[in-house]
Enzyme design. Structure first.
Site, short mmCIF file in Angstrom:
data_model
loop_
_atom_site.label_atom_id
_atom_site.label_comp_id
_atom_site.label_asym_id
_atom_site.label_seq_id
_atom_site.Cartn_x
_atom_site.Cartn_y
_atom_site.Cartn_z
N ASP A 90 0.76 34.52 -100.90
CA ASP A 90 1.38 34.83 -101.80
C ASP A 90 1.32 32.96 -102.26
OD1 ASP A 90 4.66 33.08 -101.45
OD2 ASP A 90 3.06 34.24 -99.40
N ASP A 104 -12.64 46.64 -95.46
CA ASP A 104 -12.45 47.24 -94.31
C ASP A 104 -11.47 46.29 -92.95
OD1 ASP A 104 -15.94 47.88 -93.37
OD2 ASP A 104 -14.42 49.15 -94.13
N LYS A 137 -2.45 28.01 -91.73
CA LYS A 137 -3.27 28.39 -92.65
C LYS A 137 -3.10 27.38 -93.79
CE LYS A 137 -1.41 31.62 -93.44
NZ LYS A 137 -0.38 33.20 -94.31
O1 LIG Z 1 8.03 27.10 -94.10
C1 LIG Z 1 7.27 27.74 -92.92
O2 LIG Z 1 7.02 27.40 -92.55
C2 LIG Z 1 6.65 28.45 -94.09
O3 LIG Z 1 6.07 28.16 -95.11
C3 LIG Z 1 6.47 29.77 -93.92
O4 LIG Z 1 7.24 30.33 -92.72
C4 LIG Z 1 5.49 30.66 -94.60
O5 LIG Z 1 5.42 32.05 -93.85
P1 LIG Z 1 4.25 32.71 -94.07
O6 LIG Z 1 4.09 32.87 -95.92
O7 LIG Z 1 2.78 32.35 -93.88
O8 LIG Z 1 4.49 34.44 -93.48
MG LIG Z 2 4.11 33.65 -97.06
#
Ligand SMILES: O=C(O)[C@H](O)[C@H](O)COP(=O)(O)O
Ligand SMILES: [Mg+2]
Length: 304
Positions: free
Chosen positions: A247, A21, A222
């Site tokens: 990813d 959901d 994260k």
């Molecule tokens: O280097 C960074 O700040 C992050 O790797 C990059 O911006 C990742 O962003 P996300 O894949 O969490 O959207």
């Molecule tokens: Mg990413």
């Protein structure tokens, strides 16, 4: 070693869409590379919205505020609402104001971009450094020209393409000379998928400071549960009926797993096939794998 269920047929994608959901999406490497949308990503978001799914965007990219991300989505023609967007700059500002409860008389020394400055301002928190041209100097740093600002109670480090010795030295002064000064990082991604290739990420910006101080920052983004707490404060969802699409294994997939969500890895960003199969495969195993978010368009065909 299980490597996650590879999705390949329209039926697979239909079952996945039916099963969840709430859909949480990482941005860089899942929806886009810089300002280039990944093929099919926008269409899949439309399919999910027509199927009444809840959508959440969760990015570690701290260069933009939520409001700026909303403008980015609008500019790309992708439906998105401010309340669906969670970036590590926003989560960091909320953490400083609501968890640390930094006094409004205090300031934050920022290594990073306007996204961090805008989110701190939204929370009523003053900051120095950041996009200040004085800190973007190529001149050697000298302590004789530096006066410690006693009001700085935290150093927040995010992605900063203007990183230099002055910024690192000022942050080092605040953190080494004031034991009570909080050391925070928006995120510590080692690299990120840009349009045309991979570049050093926010983690590579804070690494010199971590080495010089022999101290790790508290990381907000994260895979930290702090980022999930920030989402939970605004959005109700059932982790068992929710999926995190990302990813990067050591941020997005770990984040989903820490929150009890299912996880879908896409191979359009940092993680490639060799990272999840063969002798050097990571120990982080997503529930599902597909080449690209755009693959989920196939579900439409199976449901006709
Ligand atoms: O280097 C960074 O700040 C992050 O790797 C990059 O911006 C990742 O962003 P996300 O894949 O969490 O959207
Ligand atoms: Mg990413």
């Amino acid at each position: 070693m299980s490597k996650g269920i590879y999705l390949s047929s329209p039926e697979h994608y239909e079952i996945l869409i039916e099963k969840y959901d709430t859909w949480m999406f990482d941005c860089d490497g899942v929806l886009w590379h810089d300002d280039q949308l990944i093929e099919g990503a926008a269409e899949v978001l439309k399919i999910l919205r027509t199927r009444n799914k809840a959508i959440v965007f969760v990015t570690n990219n701290a260069t933009k505020s939520r409001k700026t991300y909303k403008r980015k989505f609008d500019g790309l023609g992708v439906e998105a609402y401010l309340g669906e967007i969670f970036g590590s700059a926003y989560a960091s500002a909320v953490y400083i104001s609501s968890v640390i409860k930094l006094s409004k008389s205090k300031k934050v020394y920022v290594i990073g971009m306007i996204g961090i400055e805008e989110e701190l301002a939204e929370e009523g928190i003053s900051c120095i450094g950041g996009t200040d041209p004085a800190d973007r100097t190529v001149e050697p740093f000298s302590l004789s020209n530096f006066t410690l600002d006693p009001e700085v109670g935290a150093v927040l480090c995010g992605f900063d393409p203007f990183i230099n010795y002055t910024k690192l030295s000022k942050a080092f002064q605040y953190l080494s000379r004031n034991p009570g000064c909080h050391f925070l990082a928006t995120n510590t991604d080692s690299s990120f998928p840009a349009d045309g290739g991979v570049l050093p990420g926010a983690g590579a910006i804070s690494a010199p400071l971590r080495f010089a101080l022999d101290k790790d920052p508290l990381v907000i983004g994260k895979p930290s549960i702090t980022m999930l707490d920030c989402i939970k404060a605004k959005i109700d969802f059932d982790p068992k009926r929710s999926i995190m699409v990302g990813d990067r294994l050591n941020t997005d997939i770990l984040f989903g797993q820490a929150g009890g969500l299912s996880t879908l890895l896409v191979l359009t960003g940092i993680t490639s096939e060799k990272d999840i199969t063969g002798p050097n495969a990571s120990s982080i195993v997503p529930d599902f794998v597909t080449q690209s978010l755009g693959d989920l368009r196939a579900a439409e065909r199976s449901s006709r």
